[in-house]
Design a protein around this motif. Structure first.
Motif, PDB file in Angstrom:
ATOM      1  N   ALA A   1       0.817  -1.216   0.000  1.00 51.78           N
ATOM      2  CA  ALA A   1       0.000   0.000   0.000  1.00 51.78           C
ATOM      3  C   ALA A   1       0.852   1.268   0.000  1.00 51.78           C
ATOM      4  CB  ALA A   1      -0.926   0.003   1.212  1.00 51.78           C
ATOM      5  N   ILE A   2       2.077   1.194   0.509  1.00 51.45           N
ATOM      6  CA  ILE A   2       2.940   2.369   0.599  1.00 51.45           C
ATOM      7  C   ILE A   2       3.689   2.563  -0.717  1.00 51.45           C
ATOM      8  CG2 ILE A   2       4.796   3.476   1.881  1.00 51.45           C
ATOM      9  CD1 ILE A   2       2.234   3.019   3.485  1.00 51.45           C
ATOM     10  N   PRO A   3       3.598   3.739  -1.311  1.00 53.99           N
ATOM     11  CA  PRO A   3       4.278   3.987  -2.594  1.00 53.99           C
ATOM     12  C   PRO A   3       5.784   3.790  -2.490  1.00 53.99           C
ATOM     13  CG  PRO A   3       2.718   5.735  -2.085  1.00 53.99           C
ATOM     14  CD  PRO A   3       2.837   4.895  -0.849  1.00 53.99           C
TER      15      PRO A   3
ATOM     16  N   VAL B   1      -0.589  12.212  -0.699  1.00 52.21           N
ATOM     17  CA  VAL B   1      -2.024  12.184  -1.000  1.00 52.21           C
ATOM     18  C   VAL B   1      -2.478  13.537  -1.528  1.00 52.21           C
ATOM     19  CG1 VAL B   1      -4.324  11.955   0.007  1.00 52.21           C
ATOM     20  CG2 VAL B   1      -2.513  10.351   0.664  1.00 52.21           C
ATOM     21  N   ALA B   2      -1.998  14.610  -0.895  1.00 59.08           N
ATOM     22  CA  ALA B   2      -2.409  15.959  -1.310  1.00 59.08           C
ATOM     23  C   ALA B   2      -1.942  16.277  -2.729  1.00 59.08           C
ATOM     24  CB  ALA B   2      -1.848  16.994  -0.326  1.00 59.08           C
ATOM     25  N   CYS B   3      -0.675  15.979  -3.031  1.00 57.65           N
ATOM     26  CA  CYS B   3      -0.136  16.279  -4.360  1.00 57.65           C
ATOM     27  C   CYS B   3      -0.879  15.516  -5.459  1.00 57.65           C
ATOM     28  CB  CYS B   3       1.355  15.946  -4.412  1.00 57.65           C
ATOM     29  SG  CYS B   3       2.409  17.117  -3.535  1.00 57.65           S
ATOM     30  N   HIS B   4      -1.130  14.246  -5.205  1.00 55.53           N
ATOM     31  CA  HIS B   4      -1.817  13.446  -6.224  1.00 55.53           C
ATOM     32  C   HIS B   4      -3.282  13.850  -6.363  1.00 55.53           C
ATOM     33  CE1 HIS B   4       1.784  10.944  -6.059  1.00 55.53           C
ATOM     34  NE2 HIS B   4       1.371  10.338  -7.144  1.00 55.53           N
ATOM     35  N   ALA B   5      -3.898  14.260  -5.256  1.00 55.09           N
ATOM     36  CA  ALA B   5      -5.295  14.701  -5.316  1.00 55.09           C
ATOM     37  C   ALA B   5      -5.407  16.003  -6.094  1.00 55.09           C
ATOM     38  CB  ALA B   5      -5.849  14.884  -3.909  1.00 55.09           C
ATOM     39  N   VAL B   6      -4.519  16.945  -5.823  1.00 56.58           N
ATOM     40  CA  VAL B   6      -4.517  18.230  -6.530  1.00 56.58           C
ATOM     41  C   VAL B   6      -4.258  18.020  -8.021  1.00 56.58           C
ATOM     42  CG1 VAL B   6      -3.279  20.420  -6.808  1.00 56.58           C
ATOM     43  CG2 VAL B   6      -3.846  19.590  -4.525  1.00 56.58           C
TER      44      VAL B   6
ATOM     45  N   LYS C   1      -4.766  12.796  -9.829  1.00 57.30           N
ATOM     46  CA  LYS C   1      -4.315  11.411 -10.010  1.00 57.30           C
ATOM     47  C   LYS C   1      -4.867  10.530  -8.879  1.00 57.30           C
ATOM     48  CE  LYS C   1      -0.054  12.737 -12.385  1.00 57.30           C
ATOM     49  NZ  LYS C   1       1.430  12.616 -12.404  1.00 57.30           N
ATOM     50  N   PHE C   2      -6.180  10.480  -8.789  1.00 58.37           N
ATOM     51  CA  PHE C   2      -6.819   9.766  -7.684  1.00 58.37           C
ATOM     52  C   PHE C   2      -6.595   8.262  -7.756  1.00 58.37           C
ATOM     53  CE2 PHE C   2      -9.227  13.716  -8.132  1.00 58.37           C
ATOM     54  CZ  PHE C   2      -9.239  14.167  -6.826  1.00 58.37           C
ATOM     55  N   LYS C   3      -6.403   7.735  -8.956  1.00 57.56           N
ATOM     56  CA  LYS C   3      -6.215   6.293  -9.089  1.00 57.56           C
ATOM     57  C   LYS C   3      -4.906   5.817  -8.465  1.00 57.56           C
ATOM     58  CE  LYS C   3      -8.979   5.722 -13.297  1.00 57.56           C
ATOM     59  NZ  LYS C   3      -8.983   5.275 -14.722  1.00 57.56           N
ATOM     60  N   GLU C   4      -3.958   6.745  -8.276  1.00 55.32           N
ATOM     61  CA  GLU C   4      -2.673   6.376  -7.705  1.00 55.32           C
ATOM     62  C   GLU C   4      -2.663   6.465  -6.182  1.00 55.32           C
ATOM     63  OE1 GLU C   4       0.757   8.100  -9.551  1.00 55.32           O
ATOM     64  OE2 GLU C   4      -0.225   8.250 -11.504  1.00 55.32           O
ATOM     65  N   ILE C   5      -3.806   6.825  -5.598  1.00 55.73           N
ATOM     66  CA  ILE C   5      -3.915   6.908  -4.135  1.00 55.73           C
ATOM     67  C   ILE C   5      -4.723   5.728  -3.638  1.00 55.73           C
ATOM     68  CG2 ILE C   5      -4.535   8.366  -2.180  1.00 55.73           C
ATOM     69  CD1 ILE C   5      -4.682  10.735  -4.112  1.00 55.73           C
TER      70      ILE C   5
END
Length: 443
Positions: A130-132, A413-418, A421-425
């Protein structure tokens, strides 16, 4: 004898040599014995934990963990209280968060128990996945910087400055001078690939300390009070747990951080050493390594035992690669390392006489050894680079490994949400980010 060795250590007389395995075990000990000097030095920041008792607990934890690895997993890996994890214990949990060392020991015990459960149920794999990967690499590098910073601070190379927060100390005198000399010596030994270079660097620097005086006291930097003695009792620190805060959010964060670092440190060490020694294919996944769960079990059992003895998380050492490089392939290598730690128990006066200026170079060099992970971070992708950079830089600047991890997860999470790129979270990352934000808001 050979059938017995095969049963106990996975030794095959057709493939392995007793002499090679024993020499490999001694080599591993020489490359990681510095922990016997460094761990008491780090814990000296907590006066309630006697250095002699910490030394004994460190050696016993190494012996127990390495024996479990030798006899149960039958692998050539050695264990001891981990670098970075001991710093988190002392400087973040105790000195930073203000909790007692008993609180921290309780967290280590709980982490070890959870690690056992996760290993048995194989939930561990789900958490690891689960951890990138970006954060995994950044955490290792950040801990390396934090460890090096602690070494420089302990030696007086870096000092407090009210105007700039930190600045360079007086490196031409006292502790800082001895540390700089030791750093040059240790670096030279490591670059020359001298077996046990870090340990020899510590010992040589300690000897030089007999001839360099502390300007504040006029006494020699090194004070040797003997060579051999019976081990100090661990009674002052063993089984000293504190349960009053066991359900607090801080305890949850501390336990998670211990668990998080331990899992990835052990996984990285085992996979790296296996692949580096040609024991597994370069494309091998973590579950492709034989007896991976047994090695994790050895690590988790060692952590539980270490907490009961009175020391920080016990983990598998990357220095095991030195013994594997010498031809160690079975549990007999680990068994030989454990015997060396048992013998070292009776040389506590020597290890405890080592000044912080002599252990500082070891911390700096270990920090260097943990930095190569940064080259595998995709710096051109800012969604990954920013969280990685924040994770790395916050650990030393905030003097906290846990804050580095927490900010890293939140920013990822914040960077990908902004960026949309929600699929990568993953769901796990969302949950962790929310919990960590709540931690900063309400605590």
């Amino acid at each position: 004898m050979k059938p017995t060795f095969e049963k106990l250590f996975g030794f095959d007389s057709q493939k392995h040599s007793v002499r090679t395995e024993i020499m490999a075990g001694i080599t591993t000990f020489l490359t990681m014995a510095y922990i016997l000097a460094v761990n008491p030095s780090i814990f000296s920041a907590l006066p309630e934990m006697p250095a002699g008792s910490v030394f004994t607990a460190t050696a016993l934890a190494a012996i127990i963990g390495t024996l479990v690895m030798a006899l149960y997993a039958k692998k050539p890996f050695a264990l001891a209280p981990g670098m970075g994890l001991n710093a988190f214990f002392v400087f973040t949990v105790c000195l930073g968060m203000g909790y007692s060392w008993k609180f921290a020991l309780t967290a280590v015990l709980l982490e070890g128990i959870i690690f056992v459960i996760l290993t048995v149920t194989k939930v561990r794999s789900l958490l690891l996945n689960a951890i990138p990967g970006t954060l995994k690499k950044a955490i290792g590098a950040g801990i390396g910087m934090f460890i090096a910073f602690i070494g420089m601070e302990n030696a007086g190379i870096i000092v407090n400055n009210d105007a700039t927060l930190v600045s360079l100390g007086h490196i031409t005198e006292g502790t800082a001078l001895l540390a700089m000399i030791g750093l040059i010596i240790t670096a030279g030994l490591v670059m020359a690939k001298v077996r046990g270079g870090i340990l020899w660097g510590i010992l040589i620097t300690t000897l030089i300390g007999l001839f360099i005086k502390d300007p504040s006291t006029g006494e020699a930097m090194t004070k040797l009070n003997g060579l051999i003695s019976a081990p100090d009792s661990v009674e002052p620190i063993c089984f000293k747990f504190e349960w009053s805060q066991v359900l607090s959010l801080d305890m949850l964060v501390v336990v998670f951080t211990f668990l998080f670092i331990d899992m990835f440190d052990t996984m990285g060490t085992i996979i790296g050493v296996h692949q580096g020694a040609g024991l597994g294919s370069a494309q091998a996944k973590r579950d492709d390594i034989p007896d991976m769960e047994k090695m994790f079990m050895a690590d988790s059992v060692a952590t539980v035992c270490g907490a009961c003895l009175g020391t920080s998380t016990t983990t598998t050492y990357v220095e095991s690669a030195s013994g594997v490089g010498e031809g160690g392939r079975t549990g007999l290598t680990a068994f030989s390392t454990a015997i060396c730690f048992a013998l070292a128990l009776f040389f506590s006066p020597l290890f405890l006489a080592i000044p912080s200026a002599a252990t500082a170079p070891a911390l700096i060099i270990v920090g260097v050894m943990m930095m190569p992970a940064v080259k595998r971070i995709h710096w051109e992708d800012y969604c990954r680079a920013i969280p990685a950079f924040l994770t790395i830089i916050i650990m030393p600047l905030a003097y906290s490994i846990s804050d580095g991890i927490l900010i890293g997860v939140i920013s990822y999470v914040a960077c990908h949400a902004v960026a949309g790129k929600f699929k990568e979270i993953s769901i796990t990352m969302w949950v962790l980010a929310v919990l960590f934000v709540c931690k900063y808001i309400f605590i």
